[in-house]
Design a protein around this motif. Structure first.
Motif, PDB file in Angstrom:
ATOM      1  N   ASP A 156       0.853  -1.181   0.000  1.00 47.50           N
ATOM      2  CA  ASP A 156       0.000   0.000   0.000  1.00 47.50           C
ATOM      3  C   ASP A 156       0.890   1.231   0.000  1.00 47.50           C
ATOM      4  N   LEU A 157       0.887   1.964  -1.121  1.00 49.34           N
ATOM      5  CA  LEU A 157       1.775   3.122  -1.268  1.00 49.34           C
ATOM      6  C   LEU A 157       1.106   4.355  -0.671  1.00 49.34           C
ATOM      7  N   SER A 158       0.991   4.356   0.623  1.00 45.95           N
ATOM      8  CA  SER A 158       0.292   5.452   1.297  1.00 45.95           C
ATOM      9  C   SER A 158       1.220   6.584   1.691  1.00 45.95           C
ATOM     10  N   GLN A 159       2.518   6.369   1.655  1.00 48.13           N
ATOM     11  CA  GLN A 159       3.487   7.386   2.041  1.00 48.13           C
ATOM     12  C   GLN A 159       4.309   7.813   0.828  1.00 48.13           C
ATOM     13  N   GLY A 160       4.884   9.020   0.919  1.00 50.62           N
ATOM     14  CA  GLY A 160       5.697   9.515  -0.174  1.00 50.62           C
ATOM     15  C   GLY A 160       6.866   8.614  -0.493  1.00 50.62           C
ATOM     16  N   ARG A 161       7.505   8.060   0.540  1.00 47.00           N
ATOM     17  CA  ARG A 161       8.631   7.160   0.327  1.00 47.00           C
ATOM     18  C   ARG A 161       8.184   5.895  -0.407  1.00 47.00           C
ATOM     19  N   ASP A 162       6.960   5.474  -0.138  1.00 43.34           N
ATOM     20  CA  ASP A 162       6.437   4.276  -0.800  1.00 43.34           C
ATOM     21  C   ASP A 162       6.198   4.524  -2.283  1.00 43.34           C
ATOM     22  N   ASN A 163       5.838   5.758  -2.647  1.00 52.74           N
ATOM     23  CA  ASN A 163       5.566   6.088  -4.048  1.00 52.74           C
ATOM     24  C   ASN A 163       6.832   6.303  -4.862  1.00 52.74           C
ATOM     25  N   PHE A 164       7.949   6.496  -4.178  1.00 49.67           N
ATOM     26  CA  PHE A 164       9.198   6.851  -4.853  1.00 49.67           C
ATOM     27  C   PHE A 164       9.564   5.842  -5.946  1.00 49.67           C
ATOM     28  N   VAL A 165       9.555   4.565  -5.614  1.00 52.90           N
ATOM     29  CA  VAL A 165       9.987   3.542  -6.572  1.00 52.90           C
ATOM     30  C   VAL A 165       9.045   3.499  -7.772  1.00 52.90           C
ATOM     31  N   LEU A 166       7.729   3.536  -7.519  1.00 51.61           N
ATOM     32  CA  LEU A 166       6.769   3.455  -8.618  1.00 51.61           C
ATOM     33  C   LEU A 166       6.922   4.640  -9.569  1.00 51.61           C
ATOM     34  N   ILE A 167       7.062   5.838  -9.022  1.00 50.91           N
ATOM     35  CA  ILE A 167       7.213   7.038  -9.866  1.00 50.91           C
ATOM     36  C   ILE A 167       8.439   6.914 -10.757  1.00 50.91           C
ATOM     37  N   TRP A 168       9.552   6.521 -10.140  1.00 51.22           N
ATOM     38  CA  TRP A 168      10.789   6.487 -10.919  1.00 51.22           C
ATOM     39  C   TRP A 168      10.875   5.292 -11.846  1.00 51.22           C
ATOM     40  N   LEU A 169      10.170   4.214 -11.543  1.00 56.35           N
ATOM     41  CA  LEU A 169      10.083   3.124 -12.509  1.00 56.35           C
ATOM     42  C   LEU A 169       9.375   3.596 -13.776  1.00 56.35           C
ATOM     43  N   PHE A 170       8.308   4.383 -13.606  1.00 56.25           N
ATOM     44  CA  PHE A 170       7.622   4.925 -14.774  1.00 56.25           C
ATOM     45  C   PHE A 170       8.533   5.859 -15.561  1.00 56.25           C
ATOM     46  N   VAL A 171       9.300   6.695 -14.863  1.00 58.80           N
ATOM     47  CA  VAL A 171      10.212   7.619 -15.556  1.00 58.80           C
ATOM     48  C   VAL A 171      11.272   6.845 -16.326  1.00 58.80           C
ATOM     49  N   ILE A 172      11.893   5.877 -15.669  1.00 58.52           N
ATOM     50  CA  ILE A 172      12.995   5.124 -16.280  1.00 58.52           C
ATOM     51  C   ILE A 172      12.525   4.385 -17.525  1.00 58.52           C
ATOM     52  N   TRP A 173      11.414   3.670 -17.390  1.00 53.72           N
ATOM     53  CA  TRP A 173      10.985   2.843 -18.523  1.00 53.72           C
ATOM     54  C   TRP A 173      10.284   3.651 -19.600  1.00 53.72           C
ATOM     55  N   SER A 174       9.814   4.837 -19.265  1.00 52.04           N
ATOM     56  CA  SER A 174       9.337   5.748 -20.304  1.00 52.04           C
ATOM     57  C   SER A 174      10.514   6.221 -21.160  1.00 52.04           C
ATOM     58  N   CYS A 175      11.644   6.507 -20.520  1.00 52.61           N
ATOM     59  CA  CYS A 175      12.854   6.887 -21.270  1.00 52.61           C
ATOM     60  C   CYS A 175      13.290   5.760 -22.198  1.00 52.61           C
TER      61      CYS A 175
END
Length: 632
Positions: A156-175
């Motif tokens: 459950d990504l309820s905290q900012g730290r929890d969202n960090f990996v998901l956000i950057w996975l989207f950025v990395i694989w979008s690149c």
């Protein structure tokens, strides 16, 4: 280990490494403040990536990307709070709504040019902002609260730290996805949209479809950022999606380097950190609060762009040590390469030897087993029939009742003094200009109402009087634009690299076409580093890559020296006699034309004045009058 190295593309390897790094940073003891900043940098970077594709690559400026961020955010926020659906279903719904909206807006606005397109993006950006703020079920300007968090891999990504990996996975694989897209037949066309629409259309490309593709993909990346933002903040309101935010995203892309994938992330980092630092330091220095960071950051940005107008990533790209330079080469849009040291072989080392080396008749289709050649017309068959063609510009009749035929494997010359209407007639034949009256038949079919791209797909290849190349693309990639219609891989297949066998076949064709015109040694140079003569030869190679039935050449010998013209003569004769290609050529060099063509058509002031063999035309009194002012 070697198997892993050769089976996984470099961009994917880099993506895997950075993804692992993102997971490690998730468990690192970083302050929560820095994690929050990193999350917002990732969100902004996603939108800026879309702008790199839309503005930096395709050449279409948009100030309205924040509206698409809002579409993604509001769609998921509404569905997950009112209907209780999963955020992942909200993501799919947000992308679907964004695609429909982007398609409709793009279809209406992308046909505009100049400053009209940016103005339209401002208009619909403002419109969507007020739409969000005036709908009751979206909470008007108060927005929507109580948005549930995302569940990812059972967490459950309820905290900012929890969202960090998901956000950057989207950025990395979008690149990674954009890198693969740009290194494909679709990517080459996207790069050609920036100043090369006419050229691309003449190579058989439906450029409007690719404009829509770039516009929709940029909108989808923005909507993805909005989805992540909504479930990170757990609340949305229209303020985050106004015109100011849209301008901010564009500034990030420009500052980082709008022509570079890495520039999107760098721009997001620099602008986010700069604004945060100024917000902290300026009140202490000035002794009062206010939006002074906007003024100071504006001044700093002007100074930065004065120093490096192509952005931070470009400055880094040309000043980095070799290990980091290799990283830049991965993140740089493929086909956009740094100039090599020196300019390659001089033009006087040019060797066009197709006719003298006894090449087989299938040389121009060296990979026939992969991409089969176009069926050839039978010798003697009429390939092109121009009948009573006229073109008027107001009261000026540029072409008046011109008619002639070109048969299979025949070389026909079109000559006349300057202003005779030769290039205008070429544009009428290739579909660049519409006819005023008359008819044009190609392979027995009336084509006068068909656009240039359809005529190219039927087998017309052409060069231009004024060279039309993509100067910041490699010589080989320019040729491969000409081969676009010979392949069928899609943009989606390119992202997942399902196009590799076809791409290899295309590159073999491109290399063979360059060899036919003597440019094989400069295949990886930028096109704008070539001399004028080499650029004209490159246009011929691009036309040959389409496997044409009829080759239209507009002053191909301009800029070539004497022996180079002789080599070009031999190549064109070889293509005609051995490969079955018909040639219609406009040229001012009479010695070059007389030793090449089977028939000549002579024009003066838009009117045909002679038609026949070179010997007949040479002695025609009307031709002598037109060129020399009379026999005396």
């Amino acid at each position: 280990m070697n198997l892993l190295h050769f089976s996984i593309p470099p961009a994917v390897r880099l993506g895997l490494v950075v993804s692992v790094l993102a997971f490690l940073l998730r468990i690192a003891p970083l302050p929560e403040f820095w994690v929050t900043l990193a999350n917002y940098i990732g969100l902004y970077g996603l939108v800026a990536l879309g702008l790199v594709l839309l503005t930096g690559v395709a050449g279409m400026t948009s100030f309205g990307q924040a509206a698409f961020v809002g579409l993604g955010a509001y769609a998921s926020a509404y569905l997950s709070t009112v209907w209780g659906v999963s955020p992942w279903i909200g993501l799919l719904a947000g992308i679907a709504i964004t695609v429909v909206a982007a398609y409709c807006l793009g279809w209406i606005t992308l046909g505009l040019s100049g400053h009209f397109l940016p103005l339209c993006t401002i208009a619909w950006g403002i419109s969507l902002f007020y739409l969000f703020g005036n709908l009751d079920y979206l909470g008007k300007f108060d927005g929507i609260t109580g948005i549930p968090s995302i569940v990812f891999l059972g967490m459950d990504l309820s905290q900012g730290r929890d969202n960090f990996v998901l956000i950057w996975l989207f950025v990395i694989w979008s690149c990674v996805a954009l890198h693969h897209l740009l290194n494909s037949r679709s990517g080459r066309v996207l790069k050609a949209l920036k100043g090369g629409v006419l050229m691309a259309e003449s190579c058989g490309v439906a450029t409007m479809e690719y404009k829509l593709l770039a516009f929709i993909l940029a909108a989808v990346l923005a909507a993805l950022s909005g989805w992540l933002y909504a479930h990170l903040q757990r609340a949305v309101n229209p303020t985050a999606f106004n015109l100011t935010a849209g301008i901010g995203y564009l500034i990030m892309a420009v500052v980082g380097g709008v022509g570079y994938l890495g520039g999107a992330v760098v721009g997001a980092i620099v602008i986010t950190l700069l604004n945060n630092w100024l917000q902290n330091i300026l009140p202490a220095l000035l002794g009062q609060s206010g939006n002074y960071e906007v003024i100071v950051s504006g001044i700093l940005l002007i100074a930065l762009l004065q120093k490096s107008p192509k952005g931070i990533w470009y400055w880094v790209d040309v000043n980095l040590s070799p290990p980091l330079l290799r990283l830049c080469n991965i993140l740089r849009p493929p086909g956009v390469k740094k100039p090599l040291q020196g300019s390659g072989p001089a033009l006087n080392s040019l060797s066009i030897n197709a006719g003298s080396k006894g090449l087989s008749a299938n040389t121009a289709n060296t990979v026939n087993t992969k991409l089969p050649p176009r069926p050839r017309a039978q010798r003697g068959q009429v390939v092109l029939k121009v009948k009573e063609v006229c073109k008027s510009f107001g009261g000026l009749k540029a072409v008046n009742a011109v008619g002639f035929e070109v048969k299979a494997s025949q070389i026909v010359g079109l000559i006349g003094p300057n202003g005779a209407g030769k290039s205008t007639l070429f544009n009428l034949i290739s579909g660049v200009l519409p006819l005023s009256s008359g008819s044009i038949e190609f392979l027995g079919h009336a084509v006068q109402t068909l656009p240039a791209r359809m005529r190219a797909r039927l087998g017309m290849g052409r060069s231009f009087q004024h060279v039309r190349l993509m100067g910041q693309m490699s010589v080989l990639d320019n040729v491969l634009i000409g081969a676009h219609t010979r392949a069928h891989s899609t943009w989606l297949g390119a992202i997942f690299r399902f196009n590799q066998a076809e791409e290899l076949a295309l590159r073999e064709i491109g290399q063979e076409c360059l060899r036919l015109v003597g440019l094989q040694d400069v295949a990886q140079q930028l096109a704008d580093t070539l001399s004028l003569g080499q650029q004209r030869l490159l246009e011929i190679a691009r036309a040959l890559a389409s496997d044409p039935i009829l080759l239209l050449l507009d002053e191909p010998a301009a800029g070539l020296r004497h022996f180079e013209k002789q080599e070009l003569q031999r190549t064109l004769k070889y293509l005609s006699a051995e490969c079955g290609i018909s040639v219609l050529i406009v040229e001012h060099d009479m010695d070059f034309v007389m030793g090449l063509v089977d028939e000549l058509v002579v024009m003066e002031f838009g009117n045909p004045i002679a038609h026949g063999s070179p010997a007949q035309v040479r002695d025609n009194p009307l031709v002598i009058e037109a060129y020399l002012g009379g026999i005396d």
